[in-house]
Enzyme design. Structure first.
Site, PDB file in Angstrom:
ATOM      1  N   ARG A 190      26.818 -23.849 -27.388  1.00  0.00           N
ATOM      2  CA  ARG A 190      26.046 -23.457 -28.577  1.00  0.00           C
ATOM      3  C   ARG A 190      27.056 -23.441 -29.738  1.00  0.00           C
ATOM      4  NH1 ARG A 190      20.912 -20.825 -27.865  1.00  0.00           N
ATOM      5  NH2 ARG A 190      20.646 -20.900 -30.113  1.00  0.00           N
TER       6      ARG A 190
ATOM      7  N   ASP B 280      10.154 -23.691 -29.451  1.00  0.00           N
ATOM      8  CA  ASP B 280       9.867 -22.479 -28.677  1.00  0.00           C
ATOM      9  C   ASP B 280       8.452 -22.490 -28.107  1.00  0.00           C
ATOM     10  OD1 ASP B 280      11.732 -20.298 -30.939  1.00  0.00           O
ATOM     11  OD2 ASP B 280      12.362 -21.735 -29.426  1.00  0.00           O
TER      12      ASP B 280
ATOM     13  N   LYS C 217      10.528 -11.623 -33.313  1.00  0.00           N
ATOM     14  CA  LYS C 217      11.919 -11.389 -32.860  1.00  0.00           C
ATOM     15  C   LYS C 217      12.891 -12.082 -33.815  1.00  0.00           C
ATOM     16  CE  LYS C 217      13.647 -14.048 -29.471  1.00  0.00           C
ATOM     17  NZ  LYS C 217      14.921 -14.705 -29.814  1.00  0.00           N
ATOM     18  N   ASN C 218      12.565 -13.344 -34.181  1.00  0.00           N
ATOM     19  CA  ASN C 218      13.531 -14.134 -34.956  1.00  0.00           C
ATOM     20  C   ASN C 218      13.498 -13.830 -36.441  1.00  0.00           C
ATOM     21  OD1 ASN C 218      14.510 -15.171 -32.643  1.00  0.00           O
ATOM     22  ND2 ASN C 218      13.370 -17.100 -32.754  1.00  0.00           N
TER      23      ASN C 218
ATOM     24  N   ARG D  46      12.938 -10.121 -23.213  1.00  0.00           N
ATOM     25  CA  ARG D  46      13.755 -10.344 -24.428  1.00  0.00           C
ATOM     26  C   ARG D  46      12.899 -10.802 -25.603  1.00  0.00           C
ATOM     27  NH1 ARG D  46      17.571 -14.820 -24.049  1.00  0.00           N
ATOM     28  NH2 ARG D  46      17.735 -14.373 -26.243  1.00  0.00           N
TER      29      ARG D  46
ATOM     30  N   CYS E 158      32.952 -18.648 -24.354  1.00  0.00           N
ATOM     31  CA  CYS E 158      34.334 -18.657 -24.880  1.00  0.00           C
ATOM     32  C   CYS E 158      34.460 -19.751 -25.943  1.00  0.00           C
ATOM     33  CB  CYS E 158      35.306 -18.932 -23.740  1.00  0.00           C
ATOM     34  SG  CYS E 158      35.146 -20.615 -23.184  1.00  0.00           S
TER      35      CYS E 158
ATOM     36  N   ILE F 185      29.241 -23.441 -33.242  1.00  0.00           N
ATOM     37  CA  ILE F 185      29.154 -22.663 -34.489  1.00  0.00           C
ATOM     38  C   ILE F 185      29.923 -23.368 -35.601  1.00  0.00           C
ATOM     39  CG2 ILE F 185      28.820 -20.437 -33.310  1.00  0.00           C
ATOM     40  CD1 ILE F 185      31.786 -19.824 -33.920  1.00  0.00           C
TER      41      ILE F 185
HETATM   42  C1  EPZ Z   1      16.659 -20.538 -34.155  1.00  0.00           C
HETATM   43  O1  EPZ Z   1      17.779 -21.016 -33.545  1.00  0.00           O
HETATM   44  C2  EPZ Z   1      16.006 -19.547 -33.201  1.00  0.00           C
HETATM   45  N1  EPZ Z   1      16.907 -18.427 -32.941  1.00  0.00           N
HETATM   46  C3  EPZ Z   1      15.657 -20.255 -31.896  1.00  0.00           C
HETATM   47  O2  EPZ Z   1      14.924 -19.330 -31.131  1.00  0.00           O
HETATM   48  C4  EPZ Z   1      14.730 -21.425 -32.207  1.00  0.00           C
HETATM   49  O3  EPZ Z   1      14.470 -22.119 -30.998  1.00  0.00           O
HETATM   50  C5  EPZ Z   1      15.422 -22.358 -33.211  1.00  0.00           C
HETATM   51  O4  EPZ Z   1      15.752 -21.616 -34.394  1.00  0.00           O
HETATM   52  C6  EPZ Z   1      14.527 -23.504 -33.616  1.00  0.00           C
HETATM   53  O5  EPZ Z   1      13.368 -23.029 -34.165  1.00  0.00           O
HETATM   54  C7  EPZ Z   1      16.969 -17.406 -33.814  1.00  0.00           C
HETATM   55  O6  EPZ Z   1      16.366 -17.426 -34.887  1.00  0.00           O
HETATM   56  C8  EPZ Z   1      17.828 -16.243 -33.419  1.00  0.00           C
HETATM   57  P1  EPZ Z   1      21.003 -23.205 -33.379  1.00  0.00           P
HETATM   58  P2  EPZ Z   1      18.821 -21.868 -34.418  1.00  0.00           P
HETATM   59  O7  EPZ Z   1      21.834 -22.635 -32.296  1.00  0.00           O
HETATM   60  O8  EPZ Z   1      18.151 -22.917 -35.219  1.00  0.00           O
HETATM   61  C9  EPZ Z   1      23.053 -27.220 -33.752  1.00  0.00           C
HETATM   62  C10 EPZ Z   1      14.313 -18.294 -29.159  1.00  0.00           C
HETATM   63  O9  EPZ Z   1      13.907 -18.748 -28.092  1.00  0.00           O
HETATM   64  N2  EPZ Z   1      24.152 -26.444 -34.323  1.00  0.00           N
HETATM   65  O10 EPZ Z   1      21.505 -23.124 -34.740  1.00  0.00           O
HETATM   66  O11 EPZ Z   1      19.667 -20.939 -35.161  1.00  0.00           O
HETATM   67  C11 EPZ Z   1      22.706 -26.810 -32.321  1.00  0.00           C
HETATM   68  O12 EPZ Z   1      23.503 -27.483 -31.390  1.00  0.00           O
HETATM   69  C12 EPZ Z   1      15.481 -18.934 -29.855  1.00  0.00           C
HETATM   70  O13 EPZ Z   1      13.831 -17.335 -29.782  1.00  0.00           O
HETATM   71  C13 EPZ Z   1      25.369 -27.080 -34.575  1.00  0.00           C
HETATM   72  O14 EPZ Z   1      25.540 -28.255 -34.281  1.00  0.00           O
HETATM   73  O15 EPZ Z   1      19.587 -22.587 -33.272  1.00  0.00           O
HETATM   74  C14 EPZ Z   1      21.230 -27.222 -32.241  1.00  0.00           C
HETATM   75  O16 EPZ Z   1      21.157 -28.599 -31.982  1.00  0.00           O
HETATM   76  C15 EPZ Z   1      16.039 -20.067 -29.046  1.00  0.00           C
HETATM   77  N3  EPZ Z   1      26.372 -26.374 -35.154  1.00  0.00           N
HETATM   78  C16 EPZ Z   1      20.714 -26.954 -33.668  1.00  0.00           C
HETATM   79  O17 EPZ Z   1      21.878 -26.925 -34.505  1.00  0.00           O
HETATM   80  C17 EPZ Z   1      26.221 -25.067 -35.526  1.00  0.00           C
HETATM   81  O18 EPZ Z   1      27.161 -24.475 -36.102  1.00  0.00           O
HETATM   82  C18 EPZ Z   1      19.989 -25.598 -33.786  1.00  0.00           C
HETATM   83  O19 EPZ Z   1      20.694 -24.717 -32.968  1.00  0.00           O
HETATM   84  C19 EPZ Z   1      24.983 -24.430 -35.258  1.00  0.00           C
HETATM   85  C20 EPZ Z   1      23.969 -25.141 -34.668  1.00  0.00           C
END
Ligand code: EPZ
Length: 423
Positions: free
Chosen positions: A124, A308, A22-23, A401, A117, A126
């Site tokens: 989460r 995960d 998926k990812n 999902r 929002c 960005i």
């Molecule tokens: C990817 O998420 C995966 N999602 C996740 O899979 C997976 O759990 C994760 O990698 C770790 O392996 C996809 O690939 C679509 P993030 P990732 O939201 O790393 C912080 C699943 O179950 N952060 O970036 O992209 C955030 O708070 C999903 O398949 C910021 O601070 O996740 C967290 O602590 C769940 N600022 C960390 O980074 C930002 O701008 C990672 O979170 C972005 C993130």
């Protein structure tokens, strides 16, 4: 809403095939925006989030045609829009990946906070995406609960990620492919899905070095062409099935079409737990084991133990002798499901919101449950399969999902699991 009805403790054995990750799949759709040409994607799983990514790509003016059960072709029809719709962005977090490619191709992009929002950005965040685009020369404005990014021409930049993020790494890596000059990404994520994406982009004409290491260097090019993208097997599915087989411990289970080398951290753990397994090039077998011993884990970015896989591992630890500390370091609220395992008879003490202590082995008993998210959801399915009696799991949309037709695939192993529409 549909639900699963499971009658547990059936002996499980036989073969199960791992499907496309998926990812990995979720990233080829935004990457398609960068491409002048046709992309042929194969080994695509039929998952809700992938369908949403396709919907977003079509909204932006792309055509997606089915070429086989798991193969599609993507090509531009008329890519001119610069707004990403709330109706789709709200549904899946990975929609944030479309922002960079629209910005670098169109010079501007407007979008809401993905899955919530702007004010709730702390859930989460960005910020690393926005900081990265600003470093590449984009101007950011926030108003009426939307982000607006504008940049005549994005320029290469030196970007350090304060936290390791897979999607932030992938987003800035793919956006930098068409920026002017060189971009260096530091403290990058190293997941196999990032390497697969970089390999595909390089085959299409990009110049990316270092994917799979903490430092990725991208030399901007004028354009990239289409190509073939075969989605890599889902290492999280493979690891989940491995732990189901070990927890059920009722027969040999052969997990096929996967890459055991993407699960090094799991095999190291299995050696300490005492699980009997044999690895092959594209598959592995989990065999019956004599005594399973508890073993602590701390989740960590790749190649560490994947967050995960933490919920399935916790279910496995309810069946092992001794005490194990489960330390979730990546996400808040990713241990909430532990309370449901306790209701099934597991002996789990929450030391704090990020640490749970599991004492085993305990006999689990079937319960009525609701799946909170996809990884906790599959862990509840695992628990139901090894518990005595009947388990009902509602809200299985969350499980669908991430795991295609999981009930049909588990039935082939001997599981007694039925999908019914809940009243
Ligand atoms: C990817 O998420 C995966 N999602 C996740 O899979 C997976 O759990 C994760 O990698 C770790 O392996 C996809 O690939 C679509 P993030 P990732 O939201 O790393 C912080 C699943 O179950 N952060 O970036 O992209 C955030 O708070 C999903 O398949 C910021 O601070 O996740 C967290 O602590 C769940 N600022 C960390 O980074 C930002 O701008 C990672 O979170 C972005 C993130």
């Amino acid at each position: 809403m549909a639900k699963f009805i499971i009658n547990g403790r059936k002996p499980l054995s036989g073969e199960i095939e791992v499907l496309g990750a998926k990812n990995a799949a979720l990233k080829i759709f935004p990457a398609a925006l960068l491409t002048n040409g046709v992309i042929r994607v194969s080994n695509l799983s039929q998952l809700e989030d992938c369908l949403k990514a396709e919907e977003l790509l079509e909204f932006l003016g792309y055509e997606i045609s089915k070429k086989g059960e798991r193969t599609i072709e993507i090509k531009e029809k008329r890519f001119s829009r610069v707004d990403l719709p709330e109706s789709i962005m709200n549904k899946f977090r990975a929609s944030i990946m479309f922002v960079g490619p629209v910005l670098v191709k169109r010079g501007e992009v407007k979008f809401p906070h993905p899955g919530g929002c702007v004010i709730g950005a702390s859930v989460r965040p960005i910020d690393m995406f926005l900081e990265g685009f600003k470093k590449m020369g984009a101007a950011l404005k926030i108003s009426d609960n939307h982000y607006y990014l504008k940049a005549k021409k994005l320029k290469g930049a030196d970007i350090f990620f304060p936290k390791v993020s897979v999607t932030a790494t992938e987003s800035l890596m793919m956006t930098a492919v068409l920026a002017e000059g060189e971009t260096i990404l530091k403290n990058s994520a190293m997941e196999p899905e990032i390497v697969a994406l970089a390999d595909y982009l390089n085959k299409s004409g990009a110049k990316i070095k270092g994917a799979g290491t903490p430092t990725i260097i991208i030399k901007g090019v004028k354009k990239i062409n289409g190509g073939e993208y075969e989605i890599i097997p889902d290492r999280i599915e493979a690891g989940t099935f491995a732990m189901l087989a070990a927890a059920s411990n009722s027969g040999d289970i052969h997990i096929k079409n996967c890459r055991p080398e993407h699960l090094e951290s799991l095999w190291a753990l299995f050696d300490r737990v005492g699980i009997n397994y044999v690895l092959y090039k594209n598959s592995f077998v989990i065999k019956r084991s004599k005594k399973l011993l508890s073993c602590d884990i701390t989740t960590h970015e790749y190649p560490g133990f994947a967050t995960d896989l933490q919920p399935p591992y916790t279910v496995l630890m309810t069946q092992t002798k001794g005490s194990s500390l489960i330390h979730e370091t990546i996400y808040d609220r990713r241990l909430l499901y532990a309370d449901m395992l306790t209701q099934m008879g597991a002996n789990i003490v929450m030391a704090d919101p990020h640490r749970a202590v599991v004492n085993g082995p305990t006999r689990l008993k079937g319960k009525k449950l609701i799946s909170p998210d996809l990884r906790a959801g599959i862990a509840l399915v695992m628990a139901g399969l090894i518990a005595e009696g009947k388990t009902e799991i509602d809200n299985i949309y969350q499980i669908d999902r991430g795991y295609e037709k999981i009930d049909e695939r588990l039935k082939k192993l001997g599981a007694d699991i039925k999908r019914v529409e809940s009243s």
